[in-house]
Design a protein around this motif. Sequence first.
Motif, PDB file in Angstrom:
ATOM      1  N   PRO A  24       0.428  -1.277  -0.195  1.00  0.00           N
ATOM      2  CA  PRO A  24      -0.359  -0.302   0.126  1.00  0.00           C
ATOM      3  C   PRO A  24       0.912   0.705  -0.279  1.00  0.00           C
ATOM      4  O   PRO A  24       1.711   1.426   0.471  1.00  0.00           O
ATOM      5  N   VAL A  25       0.082   2.640  -0.275  1.00  0.00           N
ATOM      6  CA  VAL A  25       1.132   3.408  -0.455  1.00  0.00           C
ATOM      7  C   VAL A  25       0.285   4.398  -0.371  1.00  0.00           C
ATOM      8  O   VAL A  25      -0.864   4.570  -0.789  1.00  0.00           O
ATOM      9  N   LEU A  26       0.811   5.237   0.847  1.00  0.00           N
ATOM     10  CA  LEU A  26      -0.666   6.424   2.081  1.00  0.00           C
ATOM     11  C   LEU A  26      -0.393   7.332   0.116  1.00  0.00           C
ATOM     12  O   LEU A  26       0.399   8.051  -0.607  1.00  0.00           O
ATOM     13  N   LEU A  54      -8.915  -0.024  -7.042  1.00  0.00           N
ATOM     14  CA  LEU A  54      -8.243  -0.236  -5.876  1.00  0.00           C
ATOM     15  C   LEU A  54      -8.768  -0.021  -4.827  1.00  0.00           C
ATOM     16  O   LEU A  54      -9.600  -0.507  -4.636  1.00  0.00           O
ATOM     17  N   GLU A  55      -7.686  -0.887  -3.779  1.00  0.00           N
ATOM     18  CA  GLU A  55      -8.660  -1.212  -1.948  1.00  0.00           C
ATOM     19  C   GLU A  55      -8.141  -0.101  -1.144  1.00  0.00           C
ATOM     20  O   GLU A  55      -6.154   0.105  -1.472  1.00  0.00           O
ATOM     21  N   SER A  56      -8.256  -0.026   0.032  1.00  0.00           N
ATOM     22  CA  SER A  56      -7.191   0.679   1.094  1.00  0.00           C
ATOM     23  C   SER A  56      -7.216  -0.570   2.518  1.00  0.00           C
ATOM     24  O   SER A  56      -7.988  -1.584   2.382  1.00  0.00           O
ATOM     25  N   LYS A  57      -5.884  -0.151   2.727  1.00  0.00           N
ATOM     26  CA  LYS A  57      -5.846  -0.563   4.040  1.00  0.00           C
ATOM     27  C   LYS A  57      -5.963   0.421   5.288  1.00  0.00           C
ATOM     28  O   LYS A  57      -4.858   1.553   4.894  1.00  0.00           O
ATOM     29  N   LYS A  58      -6.337   0.269   5.987  1.00  0.00           N
ATOM     30  CA  LYS A  58      -5.797   1.855   7.094  1.00  0.00           C
ATOM     31  C   LYS A  58      -4.980   1.101   7.963  1.00  0.00           C
ATOM     32  O   LYS A  58      -4.620  -0.370   8.253  1.00  0.00           O
ATOM     33  N   GLY A  61       1.126   1.013   7.786  1.00  0.00           N
ATOM     34  CA  GLY A  61       1.484   0.023   7.262  1.00  0.00           C
ATOM     35  C   GLY A  61       0.801   0.266   5.455  1.00  0.00           C
ATOM     36  O   GLY A  61       0.098  -0.517   5.307  1.00  0.00           O
ATOM     37  N   GLY A  62      -0.303   0.691   5.570  1.00  0.00           N
ATOM     38  CA  GLY A  62      -1.556   1.227   4.966  1.00  0.00           C
ATOM     39  C   GLY A  62      -1.818   2.140   3.908  1.00  0.00           C
ATOM     40  O   GLY A  62      -0.830   2.354   3.673  1.00  0.00           O
TER      41      GLY A  62
END
Length: 138
Positions: A24-26, A54-58, A61-62
Amino acid sequence: MLSKKTQYAFKALMYLAQRHNEGPVLIAEIAKKKKIPLKFLENILLELKKGGVLESKKGKGGGYFFAVAPNTVYLAKIMRLMEGPIALLPCVSLNFYQRCKNCDEKFCGLNKVMGDVRDASLSILETRTVADIAALSL
């Protein structure tokens, strides 16, 4: 002419495609590297997430990452998500068709020419992917 919104979407997607295997990229990193206003980029990335690109991760490392491989995301899909119809007239749009007022499409020369323009554009936009444009920008 492409709107700023669509141009920024393509810039962000190219950046993410070039870092596809890095996780993931901020949002802040994308905004800074591509000189995109942060709040504007947040909305664009949310639309791309809703569109299944796209997907996202909180958390730690999100950030954002591709939901599918960049070489399967066609430019036509991104343009439709950001702009709506690709066709220049509603009466020649494949996905957003609307009949023009006071016009008989059977006898409208403009309709026929704009249909050809749409087909020529789609012949490129439906065969080129985000991975393709990311590779060209290295």
